[in-house]
Scaffold this active site. Structure first.
Site, short mmCIF file in Angstrom:
data_model
loop_
_atom_site.label_atom_id
_atom_site.label_comp_id
_atom_site.label_asym_id
_atom_site.label_seq_id
_atom_site.Cartn_x
_atom_site.Cartn_y
_atom_site.Cartn_z
CB VAL A 106 25.01 40.85 -2.56
CG1 VAL A 106 24.36 39.46 -2.61
CG2 VAL A 106 26.47 40.72 -2.10
CG HIS A 122 22.37 34.79 -4.60
ND1 HIS A 122 23.52 34.29 -5.17
CD2 HIS A 122 21.43 33.81 -4.77
CE1 HIS A 122 23.29 33.08 -5.66
NE2 HIS A 122 22.03 32.78 -5.44
N GLY A 191 30.22 35.55 -16.24
CA GLY A 191 31.05 35.68 -15.04
C GLY A 191 30.53 34.90 -13.84
CG ASN A 217 33.66 32.23 -16.78
OD1 ASN A 217 34.81 32.34 -16.35
ND2 ASN A 217 32.64 31.98 -15.98
#
Ligand code: BJW
Length: 246
Positions: A106, A122, A191, A217
């Site tokens: 976000v 989101h 990630g 990751n």
């Protein structure tokens, strides 16, 4: 020794020949810019309880408490800059015929890096929504002058335009995300701990649609068992390395 050394020739060929690429990013992509992740030792959910801050019930109970937390995060985010991971993903828009960037973040850093139209599933911490009229507006004030902030038109409470636990994702945005996963030939999942639905299901959707799925990751995740390759390392290093082989 580079983080991409473990990639097979077959996967390298798939990367080079890809035409339609989709990437799903999570908090790890912004970690190298200084944004805290959610889970793990240094994660936000280690110090704050999700259900007291990131649910509609929490906001109904105590909007000032929820807004103080968002005001603190906005103030922390305001000076932060995109890192080479964000920048590489923005350049992918020129490199591939079609590039869809889906983000759970976000923080707005993909836009700051130059990505044209990230699918922010989101929401965005720099947008507010009037709880009465539903109007969404950009708001970059840090710190906020008034907590909780109110709608300039009708004085109703504003909320962060963010998808909290138990809330549904906006159907049009979710459709764009599923379409991006279904219709690509290369899918990166970068990630994210793969703990939150429905975002976590997108890698499986891409795989079932025939895409090559590559995870980046620091550690293995529940998604690792369903991908074609996992690159263990910093996304801000792995993505520029991938760009070099294109
Ligand atoms: C690096 C790195 C580096 C670090 N380089 N890597 C099925 C079962 C049970 C529950 C559910 C279910 N289906 C849906 C639900 C409910 C819920 C859910 O998924 N819960 C789970 C926890 C189980 N989902 C929802 O409520 C969603 N709505 C929904 O599904 O509606 C329908 C429905 C409702 C209710 C029931 C059933 C259906 C909405 C989810 C909204 C999530 N929102 C949040 C909070 C926003 C608040 C805010 O930001 O202010 O979004 S949760 C939080 O997690 C945030 C993130 O976007 C999201 C994902 O986190 P992410 O990005 O993966 O971060 P981390 O910290 O978890 O991981 C970071 C990773 O990076 C790690 O792996 C590191 O190793 C790595 N890393 N540095 C590369 N440099």
């Amino acid at each position: 020794m580079s983080v991409i050394d473990g990639l097979s020739d077959d996967i390298i060929e798939k990367i080079k020949s890809a035409k339609s690429v989709t990437a799903l990013t999570g908090a790890g992509v912004s970690a190298e810019s200084g944004v805290p992740t959610f889970r793990g030792d240094e994660g936000l959910w280690n110090n704050y309880r999700a259900e007291e801050l990131a649910t509609p019930e929490a906001f109904e109970r105590d909007p000032s408490l929820v807004w103080r937390w968002y005001d603190w995060r906005r103030t922390l985010l305001a000076p932060l800059k995109p890192n080479p991971g964000h920048e590489t993903l923005a350049r992918f828009e020129q490199r591939f015929d079609k590039m869809t960037l889906i983000t759970q973040n976000v923080d707005g850093l993909h836009r700051k890096a130059g990505s044209e139209e990230p699918v922010e599933i989101h929401g965005n911490i720099w947008h507010t929504q009037c709880i009465s009229e539903g109007t969404v507006r950009e708001n970059r004030e840090t710190p906020l002058k008034e907590i909780p902030p109110r709608c300039p038109d009708c004085q109703a409470l504003l909320r962060p335009h963010i998808v909290w636990f138990g809330e549904s994702l906006e159907p049009a945005i979710l459709n764009r995300a599923f379409e991006g996963a279904e219709k690509c030939d290369l899918f990166f999942v970068i990630g994210t701990s793969g703990m939150v639905q429905p975002a976590a299901s997108l890698a499986g959707v891409a795989k079932r649609g025939g895409a090559t799925v590559i995870e980046i990751n620091l550690e293995k995740t529940p998604l690792s068992y369903d991908v074609d390759a996992t690159l263990l390392g910093l996304s801000g290093e792995a993505l520029p390395e991938i760009e070099k082989i294109l």
